[in-house]
Design a protein around this motif. Structure first.
Motif, PDB file in Angstrom:
ATOM      1  N   ALA A   1      46.696  47.010  36.456  1.00 14.89           N
ATOM      2  CA  ALA A   1      45.216  47.513  36.753  1.00 14.89           C
ATOM      3  C   ALA A   1      45.515  48.837  37.089  1.00 14.89           C
ATOM      4  CB  ALA A   1      44.469  46.953  37.866  1.00 14.89           C
TER       5      ALA A   1
ATOM      6  N   ASP B   1      43.322  56.346  32.710  1.00 16.79           N
ATOM      7  CA  ASP B   1      42.069  56.574  32.716  1.00 16.79           C
ATOM      8  C   ASP B   1      41.669  57.929  33.383  1.00 16.79           C
ATOM      9  OD1 ASP B   1      41.205  54.086  31.438  1.00 16.79           O
ATOM     10  OD2 ASP B   1      40.653  53.213  33.527  1.00 16.79           O
TER      11      ASP B   1
ATOM     12  N   GLN C   1      46.595  51.176  33.915  1.00 14.11           N
ATOM     13  CA  GLN C   1      45.361  51.750  33.361  1.00 14.11           C
ATOM     14  C   GLN C   1      44.674  52.578  34.166  1.00 14.11           C
ATOM     15  OE1 GLN C   1      43.353  47.611  33.169  1.00 14.11           O
ATOM     16  NE2 GLN C   1      44.491  47.157  31.114  1.00 14.11           N
TER      17      GLN C   1
ATOM     18  N   ARG D   1      39.410  48.365  36.985  1.00 14.20           N
ATOM     19  CA  ARG D   1      40.320  47.998  36.183  1.00 14.20           C
ATOM     20  C   ARG D   1      40.956  46.477  36.919  1.00 14.20           C
ATOM     21  NH1 ARG D   1      40.658  49.074  31.036  1.00 14.20           N
ATOM     22  NH2 ARG D   1      40.764  51.266  30.677  1.00 14.20           N
TER      23      ARG D   1
END
Length: 326
Positions: A162, A169, A165, A253
């Motif tokens: 998470a 982002d 990611q 996430r």
């Protein structure tokens, strides 16, 4: 109750997306009087928000302070549960310690403890964690998963994915995960994850996921012994990063992966984790409490255990160790 009203106020202002929203609309949305709305707006101004008020138009947020307070995180937060209850303090001994206390007192799943600095932050094996003020993210999240005890370590790997990611982002950086709980960029550590559990012999009461992220530190902000090992998103990207935005993306996430995990199990998380893993296929030195093992990293088991194959062909299961890439 006041916290719920503040959350709804930030949701209303966030949904307006920089345009004006009337006091009456806000009052109806959060379920209070227009006088109460005005008082909450004044509280926001006291926290450093610039809130424009225009007669017959309403309110809009012009700018927000560079803090990671409850209001700052909830302004733009897209999650359904994680981070809806936030316990913010400017300086704490450890967010993990507070999260444990809150979990014992019955805090709901998704409650977040966050601070501008930790004076006694800790990582794995009770090591200290350098947590300076206003430059990083020091937070602990309370989860209450209905899973067997032996599966709890999987949540560390889930959290690592998470965070990776979320970094992608918010930045153009490409993070990699070093088993079990470190995130690296250009082979320097930017994030550590510490997962602790409150449980009985037959069930989990709570899992506390602690996340420490180096965001806007510069090289000179780190102690000399860490300057060649640690880095920050700002150092690696060359720009200042919004800490609140990173937190919002980490929570979103995490929520998406946690939902997937509870529905479909660990396999999709494992595949994602392996896609970020820096160590797979590499020769690693694993220093455990009793031994040192050098071998090729074959992968992880469904329990998150690292598998190393030594030069004799023996496969070792590594449950906890310090890992060095050779």
């Amino acid at each position: 109750m006041q916290s719920d009203l503040r959350t709804k106020l930030m949701q209303a202002l966030s949904k307006a997306n920089g345009t004006f929203i009337s006091g009456q609309e806000i009052a109806e949305y959060i379920g209070c009087s227009r006088t109460a709305v005005w008082k909450h707006i004044e509280d926001l101004r006291g926290e450093g928000y610039m809130v424009e008020a225009v007669r017959k138009k309403g309110y809009r947020i012009v700018s927000a302070p560079e803090k990671v307070s409850e209001s700052e995180i909830q302004f733009g937060l897209e999650t359904k549960a994680l981070g809806k209850m936030i316990h913010y303090q400017e300086s704490v001994e450890s967010t993990q310690k507070i999260a444990h206390q809150l979990a014992n007192e019955g805090a709901e799943e998704g409650a977040l403890v966050i601070a501008e600095e930790q004076v006694s932050g800790k990582g794995r094996l009770m090591r200290s964690w350098h947590s300076p003020k206003f430059s990083g993210i020091w937070m602990s999240l309370i989860l209450r998963p209905k899973i067997p005890l032996h599966q709890a370590p999987q949540l560390t790997l889930l959290a690592a994915v998470a965070v990776a990611q979320a970094i992608e982002d918010v930045t153009e950086l490409q993070p990699q995960i070093k088993w079990p709980n470190d995130l690296l960029i250009n082979r320097k550590k930017v994030t550590g994850i510490l997962t602790e559990m409150q449980a009985e012999s037959d069930r989990i009461h709570s899992v506390i996921i602690g996340i420490g992220m180096n965001i806007n530190q510069q090289k000179e902000d780190f102690p000399e012994d860490l300057q060649e090992k640690a880095s920050s998103l700002s150092i690696e990207s060359g720009v200042k990063i919004s800490r609140a935005k990173v937190i919002q993306r980490v929570l979103l996430r995490l929520e998406d992966l946690y939902t997937l995990y509870l529905q479909e199990g660990f396999m999709p998380i494992k595949l994602l984790w392996e896609s970020y893993a820096i160590s797979l296929g590499q020769i690693l030195k694993a220093s455990t409490v009793n031994d040192t093992i050098v071998g090729k990293a074959l992968g992880i088991t469904d329990a998150g255990v690292l598998l190393l194959e030594d030069d004799q062909g023996t496969i070792h299961s590594i449950y906890s160790a310090d890992i060095e890439i050779q």
